[in-house]
Each structure stands twice: as C-alpha cells, then as structure tokens.
Scaffold this motif. Structure first.
Motif, PDB file in Angstrom:
ATOM      1  N   GLY A   1       0.819  -1.204   0.000  1.00  0.00           N
ATOM      2  CA  GLY A   1       0.000   0.000   0.000  1.00  0.00           C
ATOM      3  C   GLY A   1       0.851   1.252   0.000  1.00  0.00           C
ATOM      4  N   ALA A   2       1.952   1.220   0.775  1.00  0.00           N
ATOM      5  CA  ALA A   2       2.865   2.364   0.793  1.00  0.00           C
ATOM      6  C   ALA A   2       3.521   2.560  -0.568  1.00  0.00           C
ATOM      7  N   ALA A   3       3.880   1.451  -1.231  1.00  0.00           N
ATOM      8  CA  ALA A   3       4.486   1.546  -2.561  1.00  0.00           C
ATOM      9  C   ALA A   3       3.526   2.186  -3.548  1.00  0.00           C
ATOM     10  N   PHE A   4       2.245   1.809  -3.458  1.00  0.00           N
ATOM     11  CA  PHE A   4       1.236   2.426  -4.322  1.00  0.00           C
ATOM     12  C   PHE A   4       1.121   3.914  -4.036  1.00  0.00           C
ATOM     13  N   GLY A   5       1.071   4.251  -2.761  1.00  0.00           N
ATOM     14  CA  GLY A   5       0.939   5.655  -2.395  1.00  0.00           C
ATOM     15  C   GLY A   5       2.092   6.496  -2.908  1.00  0.00           C
ATOM     16  N   LEU A   6       3.309   5.982  -2.746  1.00  0.00           N
ATOM     17  CA  LEU A   6       4.488   6.723  -3.202  1.00  0.00           C
ATOM     18  C   LEU A   6       4.508   6.845  -4.725  1.00  0.00           C
ATOM     19  N   GLY A   7       4.122   5.771  -5.404  1.00  0.00           N
ATOM     20  CA  GLY A   7       4.085   5.829  -6.866  1.00  0.00           C
ATOM     21  C   GLY A   7       3.095   6.859  -7.362  1.00  0.00           C
ATOM     22  N   PHE A   8       1.978   6.985  -6.646  1.00  0.00           N
ATOM     23  CA  PHE A   8       0.945   7.924  -7.069  1.00  0.00           C
ATOM     24  C   PHE A   8       1.279   9.354  -6.669  1.00  0.00           C
ATOM     25  N   ILE A   9       2.234   9.539  -5.756  1.00  0.00           N
ATOM     26  CA  ILE A   9       2.711  10.885  -5.438  1.00  0.00           C
ATOM     27  C   ILE A   9       3.740  11.329  -6.468  1.00  0.00           C
ATOM     28  N   PHE A  10       4.767  10.481  -6.682  1.00  0.00           N
ATOM     29  CA  PHE A  10       5.875  10.869  -7.543  1.00  0.00           C
ATOM     30  C   PHE A  10       5.526  10.792  -9.026  1.00  0.00           C
ATOM     31  N   GLY A  11       4.611   9.860  -9.405  1.00  0.00           N
ATOM     32  CA  GLY A  11       4.266   9.720 -10.811  1.00  0.00           C
ATOM     33  C   GLY A  11       3.705  10.990 -11.428  1.00  0.00           C
ATOM     34  N   PRO A  12       2.613  11.553 -10.894  1.00  0.00           N
ATOM     35  CA  PRO A  12       2.091  12.801 -11.472  1.00  0.00           C
ATOM     36  C   PRO A  12       3.098  13.945 -11.428  1.00  0.00           C
ATOM     37  N   GLY A  13       3.917  13.990 -10.370  1.00  0.00           N
ATOM     38  CA  GLY A  13       4.929  15.041 -10.295  1.00  0.00           C
ATOM     39  C   GLY A  13       5.937  14.932 -11.424  1.00  0.00           C
ATOM     40  N   ILE A  14       6.390  13.708 -11.692  1.00  0.00           N
ATOM     41  CA  ILE A  14       7.311  13.489 -12.810  1.00  0.00           C
ATOM     42  C   ILE A  14       6.621  13.803 -14.131  1.00  0.00           C
ATOM     43  N   GLY A  15       5.361  13.391 -14.253  1.00  0.00           N
ATOM     44  CA  GLY A  15       4.608  13.698 -15.462  1.00  0.00           C
ATOM     45  C   GLY A  15       4.486  15.196 -15.691  1.00  0.00           C
ATOM     46  N   ALA A  16       4.319  15.943 -14.589  1.00  0.00           N
ATOM     47  CA  ALA A  16       4.221  17.401 -14.709  1.00  0.00           C
ATOM     48  C   ALA A  16       5.506  17.991 -15.263  1.00  0.00           C
ATOM     49  N   VAL A  17       6.639  17.553 -14.723  1.00  0.00           N
ATOM     50  CA  VAL A  17       7.933  18.070 -15.174  1.00  0.00           C
ATOM     51  C   VAL A  17       8.171  17.722 -16.645  1.00  0.00           C
ATOM     52  N   LEU A  18       7.850  16.487 -17.021  1.00  0.00           N
ATOM     53  CA  LEU A  18       8.099  16.035 -18.387  1.00  0.00           C
ATOM     54  C   LEU A  18       7.151  16.669 -19.399  1.00  0.00           C
ATOM     55  N   SER A  19       6.108  17.331 -18.928  1.00  0.00           N
ATOM     56  CA  SER A  19       5.162  18.000 -19.826  1.00  0.00           C
ATOM     57  C   SER A  19       5.519  19.464 -20.052  1.00  0.00           C
ATOM     58  N   PHE A  20       6.485  19.991 -19.310  1.00  0.00           N
ATOM     59  CA  PHE A  20       6.885  21.378 -19.502  1.00  0.00           C
ATOM     60  C   PHE A  20       7.508  21.547 -20.898  1.00  0.00           C
ATOM     61  N   ASP A  21       7.179  22.635 -21.565  1.00  0.00           N
ATOM     62  CA  ASP A  21       7.670  22.864 -22.925  1.00  0.00           C
ATOM     63  C   ASP A  21       9.193  22.853 -22.993  1.00  0.00           C
ATOM     64  N   ALA A  22       9.844  23.462 -21.994  1.00  0.00           N
ATOM     65  CA  ALA A  22      11.311  23.530 -22.010  1.00  0.00           C
ATOM     66  C   ALA A  22      11.933  22.141 -21.908  1.00  0.00           C
ATOM     67  N   VAL A  23      11.356  21.292 -21.076  1.00  0.00           N
ATOM     68  CA  VAL A  23      11.879  19.932 -20.925  1.00  0.00           C
ATOM     69  C   VAL A  23      11.660  19.138 -22.207  1.00  0.00           C
ATOM     70  N   VAL A  24      10.466  19.266 -22.788  1.00  0.00           N
ATOM     71  CA  VAL A  24      10.166  18.554 -24.040  1.00  0.00           C
ATOM     72  C   VAL A  24      11.116  18.988 -25.144  1.00  0.00           C
ATOM     73  N   ALA A  25      11.366  20.290 -25.270  1.00  0.00           N
ATOM     74  CA  ALA A  25      12.260  20.802 -26.303  1.00  0.00           C
ATOM     75  C   ALA A  25      13.682  20.301 -26.097  1.00  0.00           C
ATOM     76  N   ALA A  26      14.142  20.278 -24.845  1.00  0.00           N
ATOM     77  CA  ALA A  26      15.496  19.820 -24.557  1.00  0.00           C
ATOM     78  C   ALA A  26      15.682  18.350 -24.921  1.00  0.00           C
ATOM     79  N   VAL A  27      14.719  17.520 -24.551  1.00  0.00           N
ATOM     80  CA  VAL A  27      14.818  16.086 -24.858  1.00  0.00           C
ATOM     81  C   VAL A  27      14.675  15.853 -26.354  1.00  0.00           C
ATOM     82  N   ASP A  28      13.806  16.605 -27.011  1.00  0.00           N
ATOM     83  CA  ASP A  28      13.603  16.447 -28.455  1.00  0.00           C
ATOM     84  C   ASP A  28      14.882  16.737 -29.225  1.00  0.00           C
ATOM     85  N   SER A  29      15.661  17.692 -28.740  1.00  0.00           N
ATOM     86  CA  SER A  29      16.925  18.025 -29.418  1.00  0.00           C
ATOM     87  C   SER A  29      17.970  16.929 -29.235  1.00  0.00           C
ATOM     88  N   LEU A  30      17.811  16.119 -28.199  1.00  0.00           N
ATOM     89  CA  LEU A  30      18.775  15.051 -27.932  1.00  0.00           C
ATOM     90  C   LEU A  30      18.365  13.719 -28.550  1.00  0.00           C
TER      91      LEU A  30
END
Length: 439
Positions: free
Chosen positions: A137-166
């Motif tokens: 249950g704790a593993a699920f909780g942690l995954g559901f905390i960090f997952g959306p946060g990581i998704g938020a960062v990876l959706s930023f235009d600057a991050v997408v542009a940086a990865v796309d160039s690589l």
C-alpha cells in the motif's frame, strides 16, 4: 532465510513502486492526449479508463493462478515487460484505437498486483503478513505521489524541447515523453526483477493445470445472496463507482473550467497524493483508535460526498474566498477554494478505504477472510469499469458538473447500508488496506 525474505520484500516493494510510478505519470496526460484525436470526447476518456479496469478485472485472477503453477518471478517479469510495450505504444499512437490497445494491454499487465501479494504471503510469516502487505500500500501511495509530479515536469515545454533536441529518432511531445518515461520505469522493474528478485514459490509447492477456481463473476453472484456481505459489496461498488468516475473527469474539469495544462493538473494530483499519505499514515490510526468502524464509515461518506458535490462549484466559491495574490500571483481565490475542497477527497476516501475493509474483516470468519476481500476487490473492479463510462457520458451530454453531483448522490446510500449492519463486537486482528484501490 530471514535475510532472503527481507531482500525479496524490498525488491517487490521497489517493483510495485516502479509499476505505479508509470501509471501515475500517464494519468494526468491521458485526457489531454485523448482530446488531440478526432472524436476524443470525455465519453471516450471514460471508455479508455474503463478498458483498463476491465482488463485488470479479467486478468488479475488469471495472473495470480498462473503464478501458482509456474512461480511468481516469471509472471512479474512478463507483466512488467507487457507494460513496457503498452506505454511505448501509448507514446507512439497516432489513432484512438492504438490508445485503446495500449490501455487494455496495460490493464491486463496491471493485474500483477495479485502476484505481488502472493509473493509477500510466500516469504512472510503469518504473524507479520499484515504489516508486510501494508508495504505494498505504501508503494502504491508513493508511486501515485511521484508519478504525477514526474509527469508534470516532463510536460513542460522547455523539458520537451530539450529532450527532443537530444533524441532525433522519434517525435518527442508533451504526451510522448511522459509515456516513454512510464515505459522506462516498467523496464527498470524488469531489470530489477531479473537480476535481483529470488523466486518465492518452490516447485514442490506449486499447483497444476487441473486446479480450477470459481470465476470472480460466479463468486460475486453467490455473494450478493448473502446477508451482510451483500450490503458491503454494494457499499464497495457505490464508493468505487462514484470515486473512479470523479477521478477520471477531474482533469477534464480543471482543463475546461480553470484552463489548466497537463503539468498544472499533474501538480494537483500530486497534492492529492501527498494528502492521501498523510491521512493514511497519521490521521487514520488516531481516528480508528477512538471511534467504531461504522461511525467512521458514515462520517467518511459524508466528508467525501460533500467534497465531490462541491468540486464543480469551486470556481464560484472562490469569489467569496480571500485570495493571496499579494503573496504569490497564482494564489487566487478560485485556486484556494479548489485546494480546500480537494482536501476533503483524500480524507473521506482514506477513511472509507480503511473502515469498509475493517468491517469486511470483522464480519468474515478466519477461514473466509481471503475470499471476502477478493469479492470486495472484484466489486470495486467492476465499478471502476462502469463508473468512468457513465460519468464520461454525463460530462459530455449533460454538463461538466453532472458527474460530481451524481457521484455525491450515489455516496449517500453507503452510510445507510453500513448503519443497517451495525457494529460487530470484539473485532479480530486488523487487516491491511487493499493497496490496489487507487487503480
């Protein structure tokens, strides 16, 4: 042997965390991604969510049964490998039907929770089993905390542009990048399992192909004829139906009413995830020590119903809330009202997830505990299949407010059903909360 068991538990914890991390990364972008395709309405979003839950409902017992015959480790490896394929297809999809294929495959592979639970039972003494299962249950909780946060960062235009160039090989967008990150998380789970996870079920202890178990549908049909269990199954179904529909329609709501992007929506989900961990880890223990399960269930139902019912009107409520734009420009009255109402959701749902499970444990005999929990999980899975479809249809046909109002109304009978059962004296040893309820 004790060292081997602890090692196995730690690795299973890590694998489940990685699996839910990928799931959490995808959730915030799913509605936005679906809307980029022709015909990608809220009803289709509900169908996508339902397809995942339906496949999980069908394949969870099959994967669990397969692991009884061939061992836990190969089933975990294959299911995680399937998730890698599913999330990769999701990121590369250029048509709605591919999104459905991806979600259905992910749902089928997401049924590996039953195998992870069986692994824990294999390596844990009976007296420590509840505590060890609680780690999932704790593993699920942690995954559901960090997952959306990581998704938020990876959706930023600057991050997408940086990865796309690589990465010039494939198109990197604000939707494909989180999808590939989810695939990478599952791939890490495969590597960890192959390299480090020992098999927990020795060959002599395995079943054979002649072993047959009643289907979940057959068990549910039998259970609804049993007084006491019938009311609890109805309560689980209504809570899961209402809450799953609200979860799926929440992101279209904040996109349409508040104009939030996928990154901003993901941050809101992270906020809810953090509150859920606080409720489960701090508040629930104190409440259950002071109040009976039935009383808490009624209270939790009321809190959740109020939160769900008020959610679509937070933009109006915000007009009467003092904003804090002087402190930070984004702290408007509308946002503060939204955050206040959102606080009620993990509080009410957290209380219900524990107390309803406790009541099931109190009313089932020692010999039928596993079956009773399996039935309630089955009722919840069916509700998570139907709920998003109905709520998506309401959102599309009636209006953005309707899924939340209907959800609040559906929660009212839950308190009535539990009150009819009453308290059970001298409850047995507490049972762990089903860690799969977030999926």
């Amino acid at each position: 042997m004790a060292t081997r068991s602890r090692r196995g538990l730690a690795i299973v914890f890590a694998v489940v965390f990685l699996d839910l991390l990928g799931f959490g990364i995808i959730i915030p972008i799913l509605p936005y991604y679906t809307r980029t395709f022709p015909g990608g309405t809220e009803f289709v979003i509900g169908l996508l969510a339902a397809s995942y839950s339906l496949m999980q409902f069908v394949f969870a017992p099959l994967l669990g049964s397969l692991s009884d015959r061939i061992g836990r480790r190969p089933v975990i490896v294959v299911s995680l490998g399937g998730s890698v394929i599913a999330w990769t297809v999701f990121g590369l999809a250029d048509a709605l039907w591919l999104l459905f294929v991806s979600r259905m495959l992910a749902g089928a592979m997401g049924g590996n929770l039953s195998t992870a639970q069986a692994y824990v039972a294999d390596v844990t003494p009976r007296e420590d089993r509840a505590k060890s299962l609680g780690l999932l249950g704790a593993a699920f909780g942690l995954g559901f905390i960090f997952g959306p946060g990581i998704g938020a960062v990876l959706s930023f235009d600057a991050v997408v542009a940086a990865v796309d160039s690589l990465v010039p090989i494939v198109a990197i967008t604000r939707f494909s990048l989180p999808s590939f990150a989810a695939a990478a998380a599952s791939l890490c789970g495969v590597v960890v399992t192959v390299l480090f996870l020992p098999e927990s079920l020795p060959a002599p202890a395995r079943g054979d192909e002649t072993t047959r178990r009643p289907s979940q549908i057959a068990q549910l049909l039998t259970a609804v004829q049993t007084t006491g269990l019938r009311e609890l199954l109805a309560a689980f179904f209504l809570v899961s139906f209402a809450f799953s529909g609200v979860q799926i329609m929440f992101i279209p709501f904040v996109a349409d009413v508040y104009g939030y992007t996928a990154s901003q929506s993901a941050l809101l989900l992270t906020y809810i995830g953090v509150l859920s961990v606080v409720v489960q880890g701090v508040l629930i223990g104190r409440l259950t020590a002071r109040y009976a399960a039935v009383s808490l269930t009624v209270g939790g139902t009321a809190v959740l119903a109020v939160g769900v019912g008020l959610l679509p009107f937070t933009n109006w409520l915000g007009a009467s809330v003092f904003d804090l734009t002087g402190v930070a420009p984004f702290l408007t009255g509308e946002l503060l009202a939204l955050l206040a109402v959102l606080t009620l959701l993990p509080l009410g749902n957290g209380v219900l997830s524990v107390t309803l499970t406790t009541i099931v444990s109190q009313r089932a005999s020692a010999a039928t505990q596993g079956s009773a929990f399996g039935l309630t999980q089955g009722a919840g899975s069916l509700a998570r299949t139907v709920g998003p479809i109905v709520m998506g249809g309401l959102y599309t046909v009636v209006g953005y407010w309707s899924p939340f109002v209907v959800g609040a109304v559906l929660l009212v009978p839950v308190g009535v059903l539990v009150l009819r059962l009453g308290n059970v004296p001298e409850p047995p040893e507490p049972r762990p909360v089903d860690p799969g309820h977030v999926r």
